[in-house]
Design an enzyme around this catalytic site. Sequence first.
Site, PDB file in Angstrom:
ATOM      1  N   LYS A  23      52.114  31.652  44.201  1.00 41.66           N
ATOM      2  CA  LYS A  23      50.794  31.015  44.152  1.00 41.66           C
ATOM      3  C   LYS A  23      50.085  31.419  42.863  1.00 41.66           C
ATOM      4  O   LYS A  23      49.723  32.579  42.683  1.00 41.66           O
ATOM      5  CB  LYS A  23      49.926  31.422  45.338  1.00 41.66           C
ATOM      6  CG  LYS A  23      48.679  30.534  45.411  1.00 41.66           C
ATOM      7  CD  LYS A  23      47.558  31.135  46.218  1.00 41.66           C
ATOM      8  CE  LYS A  23      46.752  32.154  45.439  1.00 41.66           C
ATOM      9  NZ  LYS A  23      46.004  31.593  44.303  1.00 41.66           N
ATOM     10  N   GLY A  48      46.207  41.443  40.782  1.00 46.71           N
ATOM     11  CA  GLY A  48      44.838  40.944  40.828  1.00 46.71           C
ATOM     12  C   GLY A  48      43.858  42.079  41.046  1.00 46.71           C
ATOM     13  O   GLY A  48      44.107  43.210  40.622  1.00 46.71           O
ATOM     14  N   GLU A  80      40.162  45.116  45.052  1.00 44.17           N
ATOM     15  CA  GLU A  80      39.566  44.731  46.330  1.00 44.17           C
ATOM     16  C   GLU A  80      40.551  43.906  47.180  1.00 44.17           C
ATOM     17  O   GLU A  80      40.818  44.224  48.346  1.00 44.17           O
ATOM     18  CB  GLU A  80      38.308  43.917  46.026  1.00 44.17           C
ATOM     19  CG  GLU A  80      37.502  43.506  47.212  1.00 44.17           C
ATOM     20  CD  GLU A  80      36.518  42.385  46.838  1.00 44.17           C
ATOM     21  OE1 GLU A  80      36.386  42.065  45.639  1.00 44.17           O
ATOM     22  OE2 GLU A  80      35.912  41.832  47.760  1.00 44.17           O
ATOM     23  N   GLU A 119      49.769  45.375  41.679  1.00 45.77           N
ATOM     24  CA  GLU A 119      49.384  45.708  40.304  1.00 45.77           C
ATOM     25  C   GLU A 119      47.918  45.319  40.188  1.00 45.77           C
ATOM     26  O   GLU A 119      47.579  44.145  40.170  1.00 45.77           O
ATOM     27  CB  GLU A 119      50.265  44.946  39.320  1.00 45.77           C
ATOM     28  CG  GLU A 119      50.332  45.628  37.970  1.00 45.77           C
ATOM     29  CD  GLU A 119      49.297  45.083  37.012  1.00 45.77           C
ATOM     30  OE1 GLU A 119      48.161  45.635  37.028  1.00 45.77           O
ATOM     31  OE2 GLU A 119      49.589  44.138  36.286  1.00 45.77           O
ATOM     32  N   CYS A 168      44.265  43.875  32.487  1.00 52.82           N
ATOM     33  CA  CYS A 168      44.139  44.987  33.445  1.00 52.82           C
ATOM     34  C   CYS A 168      44.291  46.329  32.744  1.00 52.82           C
ATOM     35  O   CYS A 168      43.678  47.310  33.144  1.00 52.82           O
ATOM     36  CB  CYS A 168      45.154  44.840  34.558  1.00 52.82           C
ATOM     37  SG  CYS A 168      46.807  44.484  33.970  1.00 52.82           S
ATOM     38  N   GLU A 211      35.615  48.121  36.369  1.00 54.89           N
ATOM     39  CA  GLU A 211      36.360  47.211  35.506  1.00 54.89           C
ATOM     40  C   GLU A 211      35.476  46.011  35.180  1.00 54.89           C
ATOM     41  O   GLU A 211      35.028  45.304  36.078  1.00 54.89           O
ATOM     42  CB  GLU A 211      37.633  46.750  36.233  1.00 54.89           C
ATOM     43  CG  GLU A 211      38.519  45.878  35.385  1.00 54.89           C
ATOM     44  CD  GLU A 211      39.821  45.498  36.081  1.00 54.89           C
ATOM     45  OE1 GLU A 211      39.773  45.022  37.226  1.00 54.89           O
ATOM     46  OE2 GLU A 211      40.879  45.686  35.470  1.00 54.89           O
TER      47      GLU A 211
HETATM   48  P1  NAI Z   1      41.400  38.134  42.784  1.00 56.88           P
HETATM   49  O1  NAI Z   1      42.093  39.412  43.117  1.00 56.88           O
HETATM   50  O2  NAI Z   1      40.493  37.523  43.809  1.00 56.88           O
HETATM   51  O3  NAI Z   1      42.512  37.020  42.421  1.00 56.88           O
HETATM   52  C1  NAI Z   1      43.839  37.288  42.043  1.00 56.88           C
HETATM   53  C2  NAI Z   1      44.776  36.387  42.828  1.00 56.88           C
HETATM   54  O4  NAI Z   1      44.676  36.693  44.212  1.00 56.88           O
HETATM   55  C3  NAI Z   1      44.449  34.894  42.726  1.00 56.88           C
HETATM   56  O5  NAI Z   1      45.637  34.161  42.735  1.00 56.88           O
HETATM   57  C4  NAI Z   1      43.656  34.639  43.991  1.00 56.88           C
HETATM   58  O6  NAI Z   1      43.686  33.306  44.410  1.00 56.88           O
HETATM   59  C5  NAI Z   1      44.373  35.532  44.974  1.00 56.88           C
HETATM   60  N1  NAI Z   1      43.576  35.933  46.144  1.00 56.88           N
HETATM   61  C6  NAI Z   1      42.228  36.048  46.258  1.00 56.88           C
HETATM   62  N2  NAI Z   1      41.899  36.459  47.496  1.00 56.88           N
HETATM   63  C7  NAI Z   1      43.047  36.614  48.183  1.00 56.88           C
HETATM   64  C8  NAI Z   1      43.382  37.020  49.512  1.00 56.88           C
HETATM   65  N3  NAI Z   1      42.434  37.370  50.386  1.00 56.88           N
HETATM   66  N4  NAI Z   1      44.676  37.098  49.876  1.00 56.88           N
HETATM   67  C9  NAI Z   1      45.646  36.764  49.001  1.00 56.88           C
HETATM   68  N5  NAI Z   1      45.407  36.361  47.747  1.00 56.88           N
HETATM   69  C10 NAI Z   1      44.133  36.284  47.327  1.00 56.88           C
HETATM   70  O7  NAI Z   1      40.638  38.353  41.415  1.00 56.88           O
HETATM   71  P2  NAI Z   1      39.405  37.474  40.851  1.00 56.88           P
HETATM   72  O8  NAI Z   1      38.428  37.226  41.948  1.00 56.88           O
HETATM   73  O9  NAI Z   1      39.975  36.323  40.138  1.00 56.88           O
HETATM   74  O10 NAI Z   1      38.773  38.482  39.785  1.00 56.88           O
HETATM   75  C11 NAI Z   1      37.888  39.516  40.212  1.00 56.88           C
HETATM   76  C12 NAI Z   1      38.120  40.765  39.410  1.00 56.88           C
HETATM   77  O11 NAI Z   1      39.403  41.283  39.677  1.00 56.88           O
HETATM   78  C13 NAI Z   1      38.089  40.565  37.909  1.00 56.88           C
HETATM   79  O12 NAI Z   1      36.792  40.588  37.420  1.00 56.88           O
HETATM   80  C14 NAI Z   1      38.896  41.738  37.441  1.00 56.88           C
HETATM   81  O13 NAI Z   1      38.086  42.886  37.363  1.00 56.88           O
HETATM   82  C15 NAI Z   1      39.932  41.918  38.530  1.00 56.88           C
HETATM   83  N6  NAI Z   1      41.224  41.296  38.171  1.00 56.88           N
HETATM   84  C16 NAI Z   1      42.243  42.101  37.782  1.00 56.88           C
HETATM   85  C17 NAI Z   1      43.435  41.544  37.388  1.00 56.88           C
HETATM   86  C18 NAI Z   1      44.566  42.380  36.933  1.00 56.88           C
HETATM   87  O14 NAI Z   1      45.398  41.908  36.184  1.00 56.88           O
HETATM   88  N7  NAI Z   1      44.690  43.597  37.376  1.00 56.88           N
HETATM   89  C19 NAI Z   1      43.648  40.099  37.355  1.00 56.88           C
HETATM   90  C20 NAI Z   1      42.519  39.345  37.847  1.00 56.88           C
HETATM   91  C21 NAI Z   1      41.363  39.942  38.208  1.00 56.88           C
END
Ligand code: NAI
Length: 497
Positions: A195, A247, A250, A269, A303, A400
């Site tokens: 996804k 991602g 949280e 990760e 990240c 972050e």
């Molecule tokens: P997110 O963690 O919500 O999204 C990442 C992925 O997880 C997306 O594909 C999203 O659709 C999916 N997702 C969201 N909720 C989910 C759930 N309950 N169960 C399964 N999959 C789910 O991150 P978001 O909201 O885009 O960004 C928020 C913050 O997270 C950013 O500001 C950043 O600080 C951090 N982040 C860190 C990343 C990294 O590479 N470590 C990448 C993206 C965001």
Amino acid sequence: MSELDRRAGQAAVSGDWTYAPAPESREIVRLAERYGHFIGGAWVEASETYETISPASEETLAVVGQGTAADVDRAVAAAREAFENGWSTLPGSERAKYLFRIARLLQERSREFAVLESLNGGKPIKESRDVDLPLAAAHFFYYAGWADKLEYAFPNRRPRPIGVAGQIIPWNFPLLMLAWKVAPALACGNTVVLKPAETTPLTALLFCDVLRQAELPPGVVNIVTGDGRTGAALVEHEGVDKIAFTGSTEVGKAIQRRLAGTGKRLTLELGGKAANIVFDDCALDQAIEGIVNGIYFNQGHVCCAGSRLLVQESIYEPLVEKLKRRLSTLRVGDPLDKNTDVGAINSRLQLQKIEELVASGREEGAEIYQPPCRLPERGYWFAPTVFTNVAQSYRIAQEEIFGPVLSVLTFRTPDEAIEKANNTPYGLSAGVWTEKGSRILWMAQRLRAGVVWANTYNRFDPASPFGGYKESGFGREGGLHGLEPYLDFDDSETRGG
Ligand code: NAI
Ligand code: MG
């Protein structure tokens, strides 16, 4: 007048020298008006949809599917069938052929992918062209090489594929994160339901075309687009044997809670708040480039970004002065312009998060610097930002930000640098700048970070494992280590990871 000001006055090129626009053509990308989900090697009409946009202009690029639990169910069934009817028992040397083909096709079509990545995600074309695409192809080449050597990689342990892997990826490196997840899974004989992130589905959908060109058997890779609800449906699905997630911390924690006791394997990760540590004996000009690359690369949506700069007190003033001067030469704007250094912020939501944290930095008492730059009127933009006078307790030193925002702190001794660097719930990466080799090793042993770069930053190679400590997650991607999460062994104690 400082030494720098005096020299600037003598510069051969005057300060207001500007660049003419150098846009990369969009012509090479042929977008469909709507996309469904890619399941069992075919396009399946989506029952629910949403529009995906360009964050630089807010224009709609295409209508894509908002995957439902039923879509996820179909995709998992297709992946299971492909796993059981051929893929998992195919000789490694045969699986390798498909991976090599995919790698070569990505190279051949790299300009098309790079343009689309910049259009949909907002990152500068310079980066998608020179970093994302070459690395994505390199990942497939690298894991193609392991596919027929698993017995040698893990002698006497009888490595076997796990089954169906559910993979959830973020929006900061859409195609590259797909490559990090898909390549090792397939090399090990697993099948996949992936996804993409909701804001950046288009390169994953174009990748389906590459899979068809490579004649990958149907169902080995399935792609279901949608937001967190689609991701949650994948996590919940009983037919999935392993979840790989990149991602936010949280969501990573929520997934870990959900999977506890289910026997499903998991790798996470997550976020980071890396310290980039600069000692007074470093090569200062190189360090400045490393600092800039560390935090302004990909708008800071990284990240492992070097978001906390720790500077040895004795060089604080000249360093900050040079850094500010360097910032004023960064070109912010059109992601498709070949001269752009800092592109668009990926989404309105992410922009709001950055603005909120930057406001907290001002309120808590940090001093802000932003070089003068004119930001486009439409789209989501944030100027490169440096905060000085930052205390460790400030939110901008703890949380972050995931944007082009650097927090500068100081230290006196190596011990103090270690203490400050490790004073974070995260542990993904760190940087050390010093001419002294023994100090690099001393620091690397004490830094609680999965990756430590020395006299460089944000360097990636498929052969090198990547992953975190503490709240940055667990499991490694890349290298030999990156195979293990996709294998079962004779000596695996439990299925729970
Ligand atoms: P997110 O963690 O919500 O999204 C990442 C992925 O997880 C997306 O594909 C999203 O659709 C999916 N997702 C969201 N909720 C989910 C759930 N309950 N169960 C399964 N999959 C789910 O991150 P978001 O909201 O885009 O960004 C928020 C913050 O997270 C950013 O500001 C950043 O600080 C951090 N982040 C860190 C990343 C990294 O590479 N470590 C990448 C993206 C965001
Ligand atoms: Mg989220």
